[in-house]
Design an enzyme around this catalytic site. Structure first.
Site, mmCIF file in Angstrom:
data_model
loop_
_atom_site.group_PDB
_atom_site.id
_atom_site.type_symbol
_atom_site.label_atom_id
_atom_site.label_comp_id
_atom_site.label_asym_id
_atom_site.label_seq_id
_atom_site.Cartn_x
_atom_site.Cartn_y
_atom_site.Cartn_z
ATOM 1 N N LYS A 185 0.840 -1.202 0.000
ATOM 2 C CA LYS A 185 0.000 0.000 0.000
ATOM 3 C C LYS A 185 0.871 1.246 0.000
ATOM 4 C CE LYS A 185 -1.891 2.480 3.306
ATOM 5 N NZ LYS A 185 -1.869 3.844 2.712
ATOM 6 N N LEU A 231 3.338 5.950 16.313
ATOM 7 C CA LEU A 231 1.964 5.665 16.722
ATOM 8 C C LEU A 231 1.331 4.616 15.814
ATOM 9 C CD1 LEU A 231 -0.540 6.324 18.456
ATOM 10 C CD2 LEU A 231 -1.077 8.158 16.807
ATOM 11 N N GLU A 285 10.230 0.899 10.443
ATOM 12 C CA GLU A 285 11.156 2.029 10.389
ATOM 13 C C GLU A 285 10.333 3.246 10.752
ATOM 14 O OE1 GLU A 285 12.671 5.171 9.633
ATOM 15 O OE2 GLU A 285 12.906 4.758 7.492
ATOM 16 N N CYS A 303 12.873 11.149 8.289
ATOM 17 C CA CYS A 303 12.842 10.482 9.594
ATOM 18 C C CYS A 303 14.139 10.658 10.375
ATOM 19 C CB CYS A 303 12.533 9.001 9.411
ATOM 20 S SG CYS A 303 13.631 8.159 8.252
ATOM 21 N N GLU A 333 8.755 14.484 17.403
ATOM 22 C CA GLU A 333 9.129 14.607 15.996
ATOM 23 C C GLU A 333 8.180 15.584 15.301
ATOM 24 O OE1 GLU A 333 10.432 11.629 12.437
ATOM 25 O OE2 GLU A 333 8.519 11.195 13.395
#
Length: 500
Positions: free
Chosen positions: A193, A249, A269, A303, A400
């Site tokens: 996806k 999350l 990741e 990230c 973040e």
């Protein structure tokens, strides 16, 4: 029959016309979704809808998983030798190269990233990853293990079967190749996806799969929302492994669904809040340039972004002056302009999230040293932003942000900065700048992160593993290490002399 999308580009960076199908790619063909829904794709530079793609749901994931299972049993997996898998992957890499400008244009359109970045880093990287793992396909080996003279003992590294993969929007084609390539090399079939925000390049990729020679059902790509299509991948009983890149999350939700279904293994990741430590003996000019790249590359939507910048107090003011000058010089604008470094944030939701963090920083008492505002009235552009006077308990320091926002803080001693750098729930990456090689290696080893860069930042290599400690993930991408995510190890014991 799925509709198509045609876009004519007449920009300084790219000129051409691209047509792609908008359906779901299942079992070697484009199909309409069972429930018939669509998802709007928005150009973040304008905030306007570009087109609408088919939206897959649980029913479509079920069809794709069954197609992948059939392909694994009949036309892929151990039915196809590694050398042959590698040839098909190499052919796919060639086709990706032939269409690299189109991939870059579609990613710049839907993501907002600079076309030159999409072309020169993301898509060149995607091709290189496919080529790299094509070379591994015939080298998936077990071991013969010494036991005793009456037994032959060996291991086989077998493909897992059907694997599910869910990729992010920040580096669309690189993420797709990063997931698909090691899975194919090891003989797995795939249900993937893409992000619903940046699905266009994945749809173009689908048009190359049959041409490269892959049997139907080996690669299935189903667009859809995370809570529907992504959830269905995580909990489907025929999908025997799931790989995800995205937020911590969502990673937790995927682990929960995987555990509650068939206890499928997961690789994750996830997020980061990477420290960038600059000692007073560093090459200041280079440290500034790398720090700029570390946080503002890809609009801060990275990230491993070095968003917590720790500068030794004796050079703090000098560093801040140069860092500010360089940040102010960043060209923010049209993704298709040749000199653009930073385009818009990917979506209205992401834009509002970042602006919310900027407001939080102000309210908590940090100082906006530079930026902090929207640019223009159209699209989701944000000024490169620098916060000073930051405290460790502030949200902008702990969470973040995933945007062009840097926190620049002072430190005095090595021990102090290592403690501050490790004071986070994340552990994806870290950077250290110093001319003292002993200190560089000592600090790199002390940092709780999956990747440590010395005198550089955001420098990945295909042959080096990438992944996180703590809540930044499970498992490793890239390199030989990634192959371990996609194989089961079988131990075989052959009796050649033991008698009862």
């Amino acid at each position: 029959m799925p509709s198509t999308f045609t876009k004519t580009f007449d920009t300084p960076a790219y000129k051409g016309t691209i047509t792609i199908p908008l359906g779901l790619y299942i079992n070697g063909e484009f199909v309409d979704p069972v429930e018939g829904g669509t998802i709007d794709v928005v150009n973040p530079a304008t905030g306007k809808v570009v087109t609408s793609i088919a939206a897959g749901t649980k029913a479509d994931i079920d069809i794709a998983a069954k197609a992948a299972k059939k392909a694994y049993k009949t036309s892929w997996g151990l039915k196809v030798p590694g050398a042959q898998r590698g040839k098909l992957m190499s052919k796919l890499a060639v086709l990706m190269g032939e269409h690299i400008a189109e991939f870059a244009a579609l990613d710049a359109l839907a993501n907002g990233k600079a076309y030159n970045t999409a072309y020169g880093r993301d898509n060149k990287g995607a091709i290189a990853v496919m080529e790299y793992y094509a070379g591994w396909a015939d080298k998936i080996n077990g071991k013969t293990i010494e036991t005793n003279e009456n037994k032959l003992a060996y291991t086989r590294h077998e493909p897992i079967g059907v694997v599910g993969q869910i990729i992010p929007w920040n580096v669309p084609m690189f993420s797709l190749s990063l997931k698909i390539a090691p899975a194919l090399a090891t003989g797995n079939t795939i249900v993937l996806k893409p992000s619903e925000l940046t699905p266009l390049s994945a749809l173009l990729f689908c048009t190359l799969i049959e041409e490269a020679g892959f049997p139907p059902g080996v690669i299935n790509i189903v667009n859809g929302y995370g809570p529907t299509a992504g959830q269905a991948i995580s909990e489907h009983p025929l999908i025997e492994k799931v790989a995800f890149t995205g937020s911590t999350l969502t990673g937790r939700k995927i682990m929960e669904a995987a555990a509650k279904s068939n206890l499928k293994p997961v690789t994750l990741e996830l997020g980061g809040k990477s420290p960038n430590i600059i000692f007073d003996d560093a090459d200041l000019e280079q440290a500034v340039k790398w720090a700029i790249h570390g946080i503002y590359f890809n609009h801060g939507q990275n990230c491993s972004a070095g968003s917590r910048i720790f500068v030794q107090e004796s050079i703090y003011e000098k560093f801040l002056d140069q860092f500010t000058e360089n940040a102010r010089a960043i060209k923010v604008g049209d993704p298709f302009s040749p000199d653009t470094y930073q385009g818009p944030q990917v979506s209205k939701t992401q834009f509002e999230r970042i602006m919310g963090y900027i407001t939080s920083g102000k309210n908590d008492g940090a100082t906006v040293h530079l930026g902090g505002k929207q640019i223009g009235q159209e699209g989701y552009f944000i000024e490169p932003t620098i916060f000073t006077e930051c405290q460790p308990d502030m949200k902008i320091v702990r969470e973040e942000i995933f945007g062009p926002v840097a926190c620049v803080m002072k430190f005095s001693t090595e021990d102090e900065v290592v403690e501050q750098a490790n004071d986070t729930s994340y552990g994806l990456a870290a950077s250290v700048f110093t001319k003292d090689i002993d200190r560089a290696i000592r600090v790199a080893h002390a940092l709780e992160a999956g990747t440590a860069w010395i005198n550089c930042a955001n420098q990945t290599e295909i042959s080096m593993p990438f992944g996180g400690f703590k809540q930044s993930g499970i498992g490793r991408e890239l390199s030989e290490y990634a192959l371990e995510n996609y194989t089961n190890v079988k131990a075989v014991h052959v009796n050649i002399g033991i008698r009862l």
